[in-house]
Design a protein around this motif. Structure first.
Motif, short mmCIF file in Angstrom:
data_model
loop_
_atom_site.label_atom_id
_atom_site.label_comp_id
_atom_site.label_asym_id
_atom_site.label_seq_id
_atom_site.Cartn_x
_atom_site.Cartn_y
_atom_site.Cartn_z
N SER A 73 0.84 -1.20 0.00
CA SER A 73 0.00 0.00 0.00
C SER A 73 0.88 1.25 0.00
O SER A 73 1.53 1.56 1.00
CB SER A 73 -0.89 0.00 1.24
OG SER A 73 -1.43 1.29 1.44
N GLU A 74 0.88 1.96 -1.11
CA GLU A 74 1.60 3.23 -1.20
C GLU A 74 1.04 4.21 -0.17
O GLU A 74 1.78 4.95 0.48
CB GLU A 74 1.45 3.79 -2.62
CG GLU A 74 2.09 5.16 -2.79
CD GLU A 74 2.00 5.67 -4.22
OE1 GLU A 74 1.79 4.87 -5.16
OE2 GLU A 74 2.14 6.90 -4.40
N PRO B 1 10.54 4.00 -4.79
CA PRO B 1 9.28 3.75 -4.05
C PRO B 1 9.45 2.58 -3.07
O PRO B 1 9.46 1.42 -3.46
CB PRO B 1 8.28 3.38 -5.16
CG PRO B 1 8.98 3.62 -6.46
CD PRO B 1 10.44 3.60 -6.20
N TRP B 2 9.58 2.93 -1.80
CA TRP B 2 9.88 1.89 -0.80
C TRP B 2 8.81 0.83 -0.72
O TRP B 2 9.05 -0.28 -0.29
CB TRP B 2 10.08 2.51 0.59
CG TRP B 2 11.28 3.40 0.77
CD1 TRP B 2 11.32 4.55 1.51
CD2 TRP B 2 12.61 3.23 0.27
NE1 TRP B 2 12.58 5.10 1.47
CE2 TRP B 2 13.38 4.31 0.71
CE3 TRP B 2 13.22 2.27 -0.54
CZ2 TRP B 2 14.73 4.46 0.39
CZ3 TRP B 2 14.56 2.42 -0.87
CH2 TRP B 2 15.30 3.49 -0.40
N TRP B 3 7.57 1.15 -1.11
CA TRP B 3 6.49 0.15 -0.97
C TRP B 3 6.74 -1.05 -1.87
O TRP B 3 6.43 -2.18 -1.49
CB TRP B 3 5.10 0.75 -1.22
CG TRP B 3 5.01 1.73 -2.36
CD1 TRP B 3 4.56 1.47 -3.61
CD2 TRP B 3 5.36 3.11 -2.33
NE1 TRP B 3 4.62 2.60 -4.38
CE2 TRP B 3 5.10 3.63 -3.63
CE3 TRP B 3 5.87 3.98 -1.36
CZ2 TRP B 3 5.33 4.97 -3.96
CZ3 TRP B 3 6.11 5.31 -1.69
CH2 TRP B 3 5.84 5.79 -2.97
N ASP C 152 -7.08 0.90 -2.20
CA ASP C 152 -5.77 1.55 -2.00
C ASP C 152 -4.68 0.52 -1.67
O ASP C 152 -3.60 0.90 -1.21
CB ASP C 152 -5.86 2.63 -0.92
CG ASP C 152 -6.14 2.06 0.46
OD1 ASP C 152 -6.67 0.93 0.53
OD2 ASP C 152 -5.81 2.72 1.45
N VAL C 153 -4.97 -0.74 -1.87
CA VAL C 153 -3.97 -1.79 -1.65
C VAL C 153 -3.72 -2.47 -2.99
O VAL C 153 -4.67 -2.85 -3.68
CB VAL C 153 -4.48 -2.81 -0.60
CG1 VAL C 153 -3.55 -4.01 -0.49
CG2 VAL C 153 -4.64 -2.13 0.76
N SER C 154 -2.42 -2.59 -3.36
CA SER C 154 -2.08 -3.17 -4.66
C SER C 154 -1.55 -4.57 -4.51
O SER C 154 -0.51 -4.77 -3.86
CB SER C 154 -0.97 -2.34 -5.33
OG SER C 154 -1.30 -0.99 -5.33
N PRO C 155 -2.20 -5.55 -5.12
CA PRO C 155 -1.61 -6.89 -5.13
C PRO C 155 -0.31 -6.85 -5.96
O PRO C 155 -0.24 -6.18 -6.99
CB PRO C 155 -2.66 -7.76 -5.83
CG PRO C 155 -3.90 -6.96 -5.86
CD PRO C 155 -3.49 -5.51 -5.82
#
Ligand SMILES: Cc1cc2nc3c(=O)[nH]c(=O)nc-3n(C[C@H](O)[C@H](O)[C@H](O)COP(=O)(O)O)c2cc1C
Length: 197
Positions: free
Chosen positions: A95-96, A119-121, A163-166
């Protein structure tokens, strides 16, 4: 249940490879729990903990994910039905937003301008992935990874919030003899530079 013993770390590193063939033997639920906890224990920038894991063991749901992931194309290429047969599928998400929230906290805004050259995510998702892969090997199991690019509809199927990316699906099971990926025939590149590039 067998008592957890684990392996020598070097053996775990040596044995780890992406395995795309599993038996139908069930996974000890305690082993699966330890594997997922290993993912949770991975480092995260600012301890943002933006990674999450959806653990799927239900056979019907596993088949549905395999379908979304286009398992038949792997079968056509000579691989096993590794996605549906893996007794556990761990859907790794990041999640960014979680990082943006964390880096908006006072101890971070003091020295962070709200931009990320890296991008640390995504970085942290990779660390979590590797922890899960290694922990599976440590349990005498095997694991593989399937990138998300080919899995339309996964978020809907599993109720993953907007807002959560698989990021991908980690397949886990007891290893069966499997076909090596053709990518490996390319050999290892020289990637380490000592003292200077
Ligand atoms: C980010 C990432 C995405 C990958 N996606 C896939 C995939 O979609 N399907 C697949 O069969 N293997 C996938 N792999 C596995 C790689 O092909 C594999 O790691 C590589 O060939 C090296 O083999 P090894 O991990 O067994 O050493 C992926 C690996 C990574 C790290």
């Amino acid at each position: 249940m067998d008592e957890y013993v684990g392996m020598e770390f070097q053996d775990v590193l040596d044995r780890r490879r992406m395995v795309r063939g599993y038996t139908n033997d069930p996974i000890d639920p305690e082993a699966l729990e330890r594997i997922v906890v290993a993912g949770v224990r991975a480092p995260s920038a600012g301890f943002s903990q933006g990674q999450s894991f959806v653990v799927v063991t239900d056979p019907e749901r596993r088949s549905r994910i395999a379908e979304l992931a286009g398992e038949p194309t792997y079968l056509e290429a000579g691989f096993d039905p590794w996605i549906s047969r893996a007794q556990a599928l761990v859907v790794l998400c990041t999640s960014e937003n979680r990082y943006r929230e964390r880096y908006g906290e006072p101890d971070k805004t003091r020295h962070h301008d709200g931009t990320w050259p890296v991008p640390w995510w995504w970085v942290d998702a990779g660390a979590a992935m590797q922890n899960v892969l290694l922990a599976a090997v440590d349990e005498g199991l095997a694991a593989g990874f399937l990138g998300i690019q080919a899995i339309d509809g996964l978020a809907d199927l599993l109720g993953i919030p907007d807002d959560v990316s698989p990021v991908g699906v980690i397949t886990i099971g007891h290893p069966a003899p499997d076909r090596r990926s053709g990518s490996l025939d390319r050999g290892r590149r020289e990637t380490v530079h000592w003292e200077q590039w």
